[in-house]
Design an enzyme around this catalytic site. Structure first.
Site, mmCIF file in Angstrom:
data_model
loop_
_atom_site.group_PDB
_atom_site.id
_atom_site.type_symbol
_atom_site.label_atom_id
_atom_site.label_comp_id
_atom_site.label_asym_id
_atom_site.label_seq_id
_atom_site.Cartn_x
_atom_site.Cartn_y
_atom_site.Cartn_z
ATOM 1 N N GLU A 143 5.253 -11.937 11.600
ATOM 2 C CA GLU A 143 4.177 -12.197 12.580
ATOM 3 C C GLU A 143 2.825 -11.713 12.042
ATOM 4 O O GLU A 143 1.816 -12.407 12.146
ATOM 5 C CB GLU A 143 4.528 -11.454 13.870
ATOM 6 C CG GLU A 143 3.480 -11.503 14.950
ATOM 7 C CD GLU A 143 3.863 -10.589 16.122
ATOM 8 O OE1 GLU A 143 5.064 -10.444 16.447
ATOM 9 O OE2 GLU A 143 2.939 -10.005 16.712
ATOM 10 N N TYR A 195 3.365 9.655 1.122
ATOM 11 C CA TYR A 195 4.275 9.016 2.071
ATOM 12 C C TYR A 195 5.747 9.339 1.755
ATOM 13 O O TYR A 195 6.644 8.903 2.476
ATOM 14 C CB TYR A 195 4.069 7.489 2.089
ATOM 15 C CG TYR A 195 2.648 7.052 2.404
ATOM 16 C CD1 TYR A 195 1.728 7.940 2.992
ATOM 17 C CD2 TYR A 195 2.200 5.774 2.109
ATOM 18 C CE1 TYR A 195 0.417 7.552 3.261
ATOM 19 C CE2 TYR A 195 0.892 5.378 2.391
ATOM 20 C CZ TYR A 195 0.009 6.275 2.958
ATOM 21 O OH TYR A 195 -1.285 5.882 3.232
ATOM 22 N N LYS A 210 -2.330 6.211 -4.395
ATOM 23 C CA LYS A 210 -3.465 7.111 -4.118
ATOM 24 C C LYS A 210 -3.291 8.481 -4.784
ATOM 25 O O LYS A 210 -2.154 8.945 -4.968
ATOM 26 C CB LYS A 210 -3.606 7.296 -2.598
ATOM 27 C CG LYS A 210 -3.622 5.955 -1.852
ATOM 28 C CD LYS A 210 -3.886 6.072 -0.372
ATOM 29 C CE LYS A 210 -3.699 4.733 0.314
ATOM 30 N NZ LYS A 210 -2.323 4.453 0.747
ATOM 31 N N ASP A 269 0.844 -1.192 0.000
ATOM 32 C CA ASP A 269 0.000 0.000 0.000
ATOM 33 C C ASP A 269 0.881 1.244 0.000
ATOM 34 O O ASP A 269 1.608 1.500 0.963
ATOM 35 C CB ASP A 269 -0.901 0.007 1.241
ATOM 36 C CG ASP A 269 -1.823 1.219 1.240
ATOM 37 O OD1 ASP A 269 -2.676 1.301 0.331
ATOM 38 O OD2 ASP A 269 -1.685 2.092 2.124
ATOM 39 N N HIS A 282 -7.313 9.608 -2.173
ATOM 40 C CA HIS A 282 -6.752 9.442 -0.821
ATOM 41 C C HIS A 282 -7.728 9.865 0.277
ATOM 42 O O HIS A 282 -7.730 9.292 1.370
ATOM 43 C CB HIS A 282 -5.437 10.222 -0.704
ATOM 44 C CG HIS A 282 -4.531 9.725 0.371
ATOM 45 N ND1 HIS A 282 -3.176 9.628 0.225
ATOM 46 C CD2 HIS A 282 -4.776 9.274 1.623
ATOM 47 C CE1 HIS A 282 -2.641 9.147 1.345
ATOM 48 N NE2 HIS A 282 -3.595 8.923 2.196
ATOM 49 N N PRO A 334 -4.676 -0.930 10.819
ATOM 50 C CA PRO A 334 -5.448 -2.004 11.453
ATOM 51 C C PRO A 334 -5.010 -2.298 12.882
ATOM 52 O O PRO A 334 -5.711 -3.005 13.603
ATOM 53 C CB PRO A 334 -5.181 -3.213 10.545
ATOM 54 C CG PRO A 334 -3.847 -2.931 9.940
ATOM 55 C CD PRO A 334 -3.790 -1.442 9.756
ATOM 56 N N ASN A 353 -11.069 6.793 3.141
ATOM 57 C CA ASN A 353 -11.586 7.699 4.174
ATOM 58 C C ASN A 353 -12.952 8.290 3.821
ATOM 59 O O ASN A 353 -13.263 9.414 4.204
ATOM 60 C CB ASN A 353 -10.563 8.815 4.453
ATOM 61 C CG ASN A 353 -9.226 8.252 4.877
ATOM 62 O OD1 ASN A 353 -9.161 7.422 5.783
ATOM 63 N ND2 ASN A 353 -8.146 8.657 4.216
HETATM 64 N N1 NAP Z 1 -5.577 5.893 3.336
HETATM 65 C C1 NAP Z 1 -5.171 6.549 4.397
HETATM 66 O O1 NAP Z 1 -5.530 7.706 4.630
HETATM 67 C C2 NAP Z 1 -4.254 5.881 5.374
HETATM 68 C C3 NAP Z 1 -4.074 6.425 6.654
HETATM 69 C C4 NAP Z 1 -3.257 5.754 7.544
HETATM 70 C C5 NAP Z 1 -2.632 4.581 7.149
HETATM 71 N N2 NAP Z 1 -2.804 4.091 5.882
HETATM 72 C C6 NAP Z 1 -2.114 2.852 5.439
HETATM 73 O O2 NAP Z 1 -2.256 1.847 6.456
HETATM 74 C C7 NAP Z 1 -0.946 1.439 6.860
HETATM 75 C C8 NAP Z 1 -0.919 0.979 8.314
HETATM 76 O O3 NAP Z 1 -1.382 1.967 9.165
HETATM 77 P P1 NAP Z 1 -0.430 2.763 10.177
HETATM 78 O O4 NAP Z 1 0.882 2.919 9.508
HETATM 79 O O5 NAP Z 1 -1.170 3.959 10.625
HETATM 80 O O6 NAP Z 1 -0.284 1.865 11.454
HETATM 81 P P2 NAP Z 1 -0.621 0.377 11.985
HETATM 82 O O7 NAP Z 1 -0.276 -0.647 10.958
HETATM 83 O O8 NAP Z 1 -1.985 0.376 12.564
HETATM 84 O O9 NAP Z 1 0.434 0.320 13.195
HETATM 85 C C9 NAP Z 1 1.814 0.463 12.941
HETATM 86 C C10 NAP Z 1 2.519 0.482 14.288
HETATM 87 O O10 NAP Z 1 2.350 -0.793 14.926
HETATM 88 C C11 NAP Z 1 3.634 -1.372 15.201
HETATM 89 N N3 NAP Z 1 3.513 -2.805 14.916
HETATM 90 C C12 NAP Z 1 3.315 -3.398 13.719
HETATM 91 N N4 NAP Z 1 3.224 -4.729 13.856
HETATM 92 C C13 NAP Z 1 3.378 -4.992 15.177
HETATM 93 C C14 NAP Z 1 3.378 -6.199 15.944
HETATM 94 N N5 NAP Z 1 3.207 -7.396 15.364
HETATM 95 N N6 NAP Z 1 3.581 -6.098 17.284
HETATM 96 C C15 NAP Z 1 3.770 -4.893 17.890
HETATM 97 N N7 NAP Z 1 3.766 -3.712 17.217
HETATM 98 C C16 NAP Z 1 3.566 -3.764 15.863
HETATM 99 C C17 NAP Z 1 4.604 -0.682 14.269
HETATM 100 O O11 NAP Z 1 5.882 -0.607 14.870
HETATM 101 P P3 NAP Z 1 7.185 -1.351 14.223
HETATM 102 O O12 NAP Z 1 7.407 -0.718 12.897
HETATM 103 O O13 NAP Z 1 8.257 -1.041 15.212
HETATM 104 O O14 NAP Z 1 6.864 -2.810 14.133
HETATM 105 C C18 NAP Z 1 3.993 0.716 14.162
HETATM 106 O O15 NAP Z 1 4.383 1.506 15.265
HETATM 107 C C19 NAP Z 1 -0.092 2.670 6.575
HETATM 108 O O16 NAP Z 1 1.277 2.387 6.622
HETATM 109 C C20 NAP Z 1 -0.629 3.096 5.239
HETATM 110 O O17 NAP Z 1 -0.110 2.270 4.212
HETATM 111 C C21 NAP Z 1 -3.613 4.711 5.000
#
Ligand code: NAP
Length: 274
Positions: free
Chosen positions: A254, A49, A78, A44, A111, A204, A155
């Protein structure tokens, strides 16, 4: 649990994708390489980004090294909020395709239902009214051209989805929204499912906040899984693909280890006959 979900285009979206937001350009390439080697087939991305050039270099290396073929990967990007004008949409996808070193995207999303003046930053003073029907018309042309094999939004609330579905010639294939155990999006999920729009869960893990929830921790302990696996598996069981982000190789694996592999399913079916 299936490794993919069907889209209304006839294509499939992998259940688990790697998020790339906030992964620094200097490490995003190694992160993607490790993820694809671990079995991820969905990445994604977004120009917002600020790492698509480095993602493109990693994809090129993966193809050259024979780790994966282009057609085996599902790449999402996006349309940024400053490029909503219909005449800016083709240029926006061309820039992303050039940066990613690809001929087409598997999925191109608006986006967000927010528009800012072209070339400006995301601050309230730069907001201007959206014209989603006009922007969507330009997205439909990208779908017709084959540069985007599926188009969708991100969104979008129930109201915004209904407004779009009322005018779309090509219905959106996906709505990518924040969705997890703490923000379950029940109404939006019901609407999307009833209209054939796949809901894909960004953030997620709630940027790791879900992992600190005591109920998630208790379920994880009972099932001998990690809190992240419980959180991600919930989305999958609700019919949503997930896009967890991690910069750590162990956690990347994981987060992917939440599917029942086909061999196990086949074995279970065979045992059921005995
Ligand atoms: N369309 C949109 O507007 C939008 C907005 C937000 C996000 N997104 C997409 O969704 C993706 C994911 O969302 P996000 O980046 O907000 O966060 P997320 O995936 O909900 O959480 C990421 C955080 O969780 C930690 N983490 C990941 N796996 C883990 C595990 N197994 N155990 C413990 N900690 C863990 C990561 O740290 P470590 O790196 O240290 O593992 C990081 O700090 C984004 O990267 C992006 O591609 C899209």
């Amino acid at each position: 649990m299936a490794g993919s979900f069907a889209l209304n285009t006839g294509a499939s979206i992998p259940s688990v994708g790697l998020g790339t937001w906030q992964i620094k350009p200097e490490v995003v390439g190694d992160t993607i390489y490790a993820a694809v080697k671990a079995g991820y087939r969905h990445i994604d991305c977004a120009p917002a980004y600020s790492n698509e050039t480095e993602v493109g270099l990693a994809l090129k290396k993966l193809f050259e090294d024979g780790v994966a073929k282009r057609e085996e990967l599902f790449i999402t990007s996006k349309l940024w909020s400053g490029n909503h004008a219909p005449e800016d949409v083709p240029e926006a996808i061309d820039t992303t395709l050039k940066d990613l070193q690809l001929d087409y995207l598997d999925l191109f999303l608006i986006h967000g239902p927010i528009r800012i003046r072209k070339g400006t930053t995301h601050i309230p003073e730069n907001l201007i009214p959206t014209d989603i029907p006009a922007t969507w018309g330009a997205m439909e042309k990208l779908y017709d051209s084959g540069k985007a094999r599926a188009i969708g939004v991100s969104n979008f609330t129930c109201k915004k989805m209904e407004d779009l579905l009322a005018v779309a010639r090509v219905p959106p294939a996906v709505n990518q929204v924040e969705c997890h155990l703490i923000w379950q999006q029940a109404k939006l999920r019901e609407l999307c499912q009833s209209r054939g729009v796949h809901l894909s869960a960004h953030s997620p893990l709630g940027e790791a906040s879900v992992l600190r929830n005591p109920i998630v921790a208790a379920v994880a302990e009972k099932l001998q899984k990690t809190p992240a696996q419980v959180a991600l598996r919930w989305d999958l069981q609700m019919g949503q693909s997930v896009l967890p982000r991690s910069g750590n190789e162990g956690r990347i694996k994981e987060n992917f280890d939440i599917l029942i592999v086909p061999q196990c399913t086949a074995m279970r079916n065979r045992l059921a006959w005995l």
